[in-house]
Design a protein around this motif. Structure first.
Motif, PDB file in Angstrom:
ATOM      1  N   LYS A  36       0.829  -1.211   0.000  1.00  0.00           N
ATOM      2  CA  LYS A  36       0.000   0.000   0.000  1.00  0.00           C
ATOM      3  C   LYS A  36       0.860   1.257   0.000  1.00  0.00           C
ATOM      4  CE  LYS A  36      -0.813  -0.256   5.009  1.00  0.00           C
ATOM      5  NZ  LYS A  36      -1.817  -0.548   6.020  1.00  0.00           N
ATOM      6  N   MET A  37       0.249   2.371  -0.448  1.00  0.00           N
ATOM      7  CA  MET A  37       0.913   3.675  -0.388  1.00  0.00           C
ATOM      8  C   MET A  37       0.177   4.527   0.628  1.00  0.00           C
ATOM      9  SD  MET A  37       1.490   6.499  -3.358  1.00  0.00           S
ATOM     10  CE  MET A  37       3.111   6.117  -3.977  1.00  0.00           C
ATOM     11  N   LEU A  38       0.944   5.229   1.453  1.00  0.00           N
ATOM     12  CA  LEU A  38       0.323   6.102   2.457  1.00  0.00           C
ATOM     13  C   LEU A  38       1.288   7.197   2.881  1.00  0.00           C
ATOM     14  CD1 LEU A  38       0.384   4.459   5.976  1.00  0.00           C
ATOM     15  CD2 LEU A  38       1.628   3.494   4.044  1.00  0.00           C
ATOM     16  N   LYS A  39       0.726   8.257   3.475  1.00  0.00           N
ATOM     17  CA  LYS A  39       1.566   9.301   4.078  1.00  0.00           C
ATOM     18  C   LYS A  39       1.516   9.068   5.580  1.00  0.00           C
ATOM     19  CE  LYS A  39       2.337  14.315   3.990  1.00  0.00           C
ATOM     20  NZ  LYS A  39       2.177  14.749   5.376  1.00  0.00           N
ATOM     21  N   PRO A  40       2.606   8.536   6.162  1.00  0.00           N
ATOM     22  CA  PRO A  40       2.568   8.172   7.583  1.00  0.00           C
ATOM     23  C   PRO A  40       2.435   9.396   8.491  1.00  0.00           C
ATOM     24  CG  PRO A  40       4.540   7.298   6.506  1.00  0.00           C
ATOM     25  CD  PRO A  40       3.930   8.265   5.562  1.00  0.00           C
ATOM     26  N   SER A  41       1.719   9.229   9.571  1.00  0.00           N
ATOM     27  CA  SER A  41       1.687  10.269  10.610  1.00  0.00           C
ATOM     28  C   SER A  41       3.027  10.224  11.348  1.00  0.00           C
ATOM     29  CB  SER A  41       0.556   9.974  11.601  1.00  0.00           C
ATOM     30  OG  SER A  41       0.837   8.757  12.268  1.00  0.00           O
ATOM     31  N   LYS A  42       3.296  11.277  12.122  1.00  0.00           N
ATOM     32  CA  LYS A  42       4.535  11.308  12.925  1.00  0.00           C
ATOM     33  C   LYS A  42       4.555  10.132  13.910  1.00  0.00           C
ATOM     34  CE  LYS A  42       6.515  15.862  12.914  1.00  0.00           C
ATOM     35  NZ  LYS A  42       5.805  16.588  11.866  1.00  0.00           N
ATOM     36  N   PHE A  97      11.322  13.112   8.479  1.00  0.00           N
ATOM     37  CA  PHE A  97      11.530  12.711   7.078  1.00  0.00           C
ATOM     38  C   PHE A  97      10.484  11.689   6.615  1.00  0.00           C
ATOM     39  CE2 PHE A  97      13.738   9.345   4.485  1.00  0.00           C
ATOM     40  CZ  PHE A  97      13.674  10.015   3.272  1.00  0.00           C
ATOM     41  N   LEU A  98      10.287  10.642   7.401  1.00  0.00           N
ATOM     42  CA  LEU A  98       9.392   9.556   6.984  1.00  0.00           C
ATOM     43  C   LEU A  98       7.937  10.028   6.889  1.00  0.00           C
ATOM     44  CD1 LEU A  98      10.125   6.586   6.324  1.00  0.00           C
ATOM     45  CD2 LEU A  98       9.179   5.943   8.529  1.00  0.00           C
ATOM     46  N   SER A  99       7.586  11.024   7.706  1.00  0.00           N
ATOM     47  CA  SER A  99       6.204  11.516   7.683  1.00  0.00           C
ATOM     48  C   SER A  99       6.054  12.713   6.735  1.00  0.00           C
ATOM     49  CB  SER A  99       5.758  11.893   9.099  1.00  0.00           C
ATOM     50  OG  SER A  99       6.594  12.904   9.616  1.00  0.00           O
ATOM     51  N   SER A 100       7.111  13.024   5.975  1.00  0.00           N
ATOM     52  CA  SER A 100       7.072  14.222   5.122  1.00  0.00           C
ATOM     53  C   SER A 100       6.357  13.987   3.798  1.00  0.00           C
ATOM     54  CB  SER A 100       8.499  14.704   4.831  1.00  0.00           C
ATOM     55  OG  SER A 100       9.155  13.776   3.974  1.00  0.00           O
ATOM     56  N   GLY A 101       6.171  12.733   3.427  1.00  0.00           N
ATOM     57  CA  GLY A 101       5.557  12.451   2.125  1.00  0.00           C
ATOM     58  C   GLY A 101       5.097  11.012   2.048  1.00  0.00           C
ATOM     59  N   ASN A 102       4.641  10.629   0.858  1.00  0.00           N
ATOM     60  CA  ASN A 102       4.132   9.266   0.689  1.00  0.00           C
ATOM     61  C   ASN A 102       5.254   8.236   0.760  1.00  0.00           C
ATOM     62  OD1 ASN A 102       1.609  10.295   0.343  1.00  0.00           O
ATOM     63  ND2 ASN A 102       1.667  10.222  -1.893  1.00  0.00           N
ATOM     64  N   VAL A 103       4.903   7.096   1.311  1.00  0.00           N
ATOM     65  CA  VAL A 103       5.798   5.935   1.300  1.00  0.00           C
ATOM     66  C   VAL A 103       5.015   4.746   0.746  1.00  0.00           C
ATOM     67  CG1 VAL A 103       6.990   6.778   3.375  1.00  0.00           C
ATOM     68  CG2 VAL A 103       5.256   5.025   3.604  1.00  0.00           C
ATOM     69  N   VAL A 104       5.729   3.764   0.247  1.00  0.00           N
ATOM     70  CA  VAL A 104       5.090   2.513  -0.159  1.00  0.00           C
ATOM     71  C   VAL A 104       5.525   1.444   0.835  1.00  0.00           C
ATOM     72  CG1 VAL A 104       4.969   0.714  -1.938  1.00  0.00           C
ATOM     73  CG2 VAL A 104       4.916   3.125  -2.592  1.00  0.00           C
ATOM     74  N   ALA A 105       4.537   0.819   1.461  1.00  0.00           N
ATOM     75  CA  ALA A 105       4.823  -0.230   2.446  1.00  0.00           C
ATOM     76  C   ALA A 105       4.471  -1.578   1.846  1.00  0.00           C
ATOM     77  CB  ALA A 105       3.997   0.014   3.713  1.00  0.00           C
ATOM     78  N   MET A 106       5.311  -2.564   2.103  1.00  0.00           N
ATOM     79  CA  MET A 106       5.004  -3.912   1.578  1.00  0.00           C
ATOM     80  C   MET A 106       5.515  -4.988   2.524  1.00  0.00           C
ATOM     81  SD  MET A 106       7.733  -3.987  -1.541  1.00  0.00           S
ATOM     82  CE  MET A 106       7.971  -2.211  -1.546  1.00  0.00           C
ATOM     83  N   VAL A 107       4.858  -6.132   2.443  1.00  0.00           N
ATOM     84  CA  VAL A 107       5.321  -7.315   3.157  1.00  0.00           C
ATOM     85  C   VAL A 107       5.774  -8.317   2.106  1.00  0.00           C
ATOM     86  CG1 VAL A 107       4.712  -9.176   4.748  1.00  0.00           C
ATOM     87  CG2 VAL A 107       3.724  -6.897   5.061  1.00  0.00           C
ATOM     88  N   LEU A 108       7.003  -8.802   2.265  1.00  0.00           N
ATOM     89  CA  LEU A 108       7.566  -9.772   1.322  1.00  0.00           C
ATOM     90  C   LEU A 108       7.702 -11.115   2.021  1.00  0.00           C
ATOM     91  CD1 LEU A 108      10.315  -7.444  -0.162  1.00  0.00           C
ATOM     92  CD2 LEU A 108       8.179  -8.111  -1.261  1.00  0.00           C
TER      93      LEU A 108
END
Ligand code: ADP
Length: 194
Positions: A36-42, A97-108
């Protein structure tokens, strides 16, 4: 069979590297079981990194060691040469930094998934990461540049350190329901007798 967590960090998303990063894992034979893609909260970003003196020391000592090897005074930068204090400062940068924009999270998922993913991702500091690894191939950042600019090293991806850490980290980003079980042809190559 093991599962591990990977994040394409905001720098990787900004640089249009999502597909390239995912393909490294796919090519090796790891299976994406959640994405999924999301913008993480702090708060979410903070949960992703341990609040332990052990972790702060590891991160702080990385800066201390690098500054020492370059003959630069670490105290001038951080106002201290205490690894834990430096680690705490860096965690603050990481959360921002991590909460500054979208990230893509995945489980492999796959055989020894956590260890294979770490191998494919490479060393934390891209200056030390092997060519052929994601961080070695896709980043020219390093400790000194990051620390000088009051930000963490931008190294494209986060990956769980080992299978034990992965169990906890996966729960931070995904519910059990979001993870899918399915068979791909790769399974038929690795997980059978020939
Ligand atoms: P990894 O991401 O390889 O598991 P760590 O858990 O040690 O590495 O650190 C988490 C993240 O914090 C790194 O990916 C990097 O972005 C950042 N980081 C670690 N150490 C430093 C440092 N000394 N200076 C700046 N950023 C750092």
């Amino acid at each position: 069979m093991e599962r591990t967590l990977v994040l394409v960090k905001p720098d990787g998303v900004q640089r249009n590297l999502i597909g390239k990063v995912i393909s490294r894992f796919e090519h090796a034979g790891l299976k994406i079981v959640a994405l999924k893609m999301l913008k993480p909260s702090k708060e979410l970003a903070a949960k992703n990194y341990p609040d332990s003196n052990e972790w702060y020391t590891k991160v702080g000592e990385r800066s201390i060691g690098t500054f020492k090897s370059m003959g630069i005074d670490v105290k001038k930068k951080f106002g201290t040469d205490e690894p834990v204090q430096i680690g705490k400062t860096i965690k603050g940068w990481l959360v921002r930094f991590l909460s500054s924009g979208n990230v893509v999270a995945m489980v492999l998922e796959g055989n020894n998934a956590a260890a294979h993913v770490r191998r494919l991702v490479g060393e934390t500091d891209p200056l030390k990461a092997s060519t052929g690894s994601i961080r070695g191939d896709f980043s020219i950042d390093d400790v000194i540049l990051g620390n000088t600019l009051n930000r963490p090293i931008v190294n494209v991806v986060h990956a769980s350190g080992n299978s034990q850490e992965a169990v906890g980290e996966i729960k931070i980003w995904f519910t059990e329901k979001e993870m899918l079980s399915y068979v791909v042809d790769t399974d038929k190559v690795y997980y059978k007798e020939w």
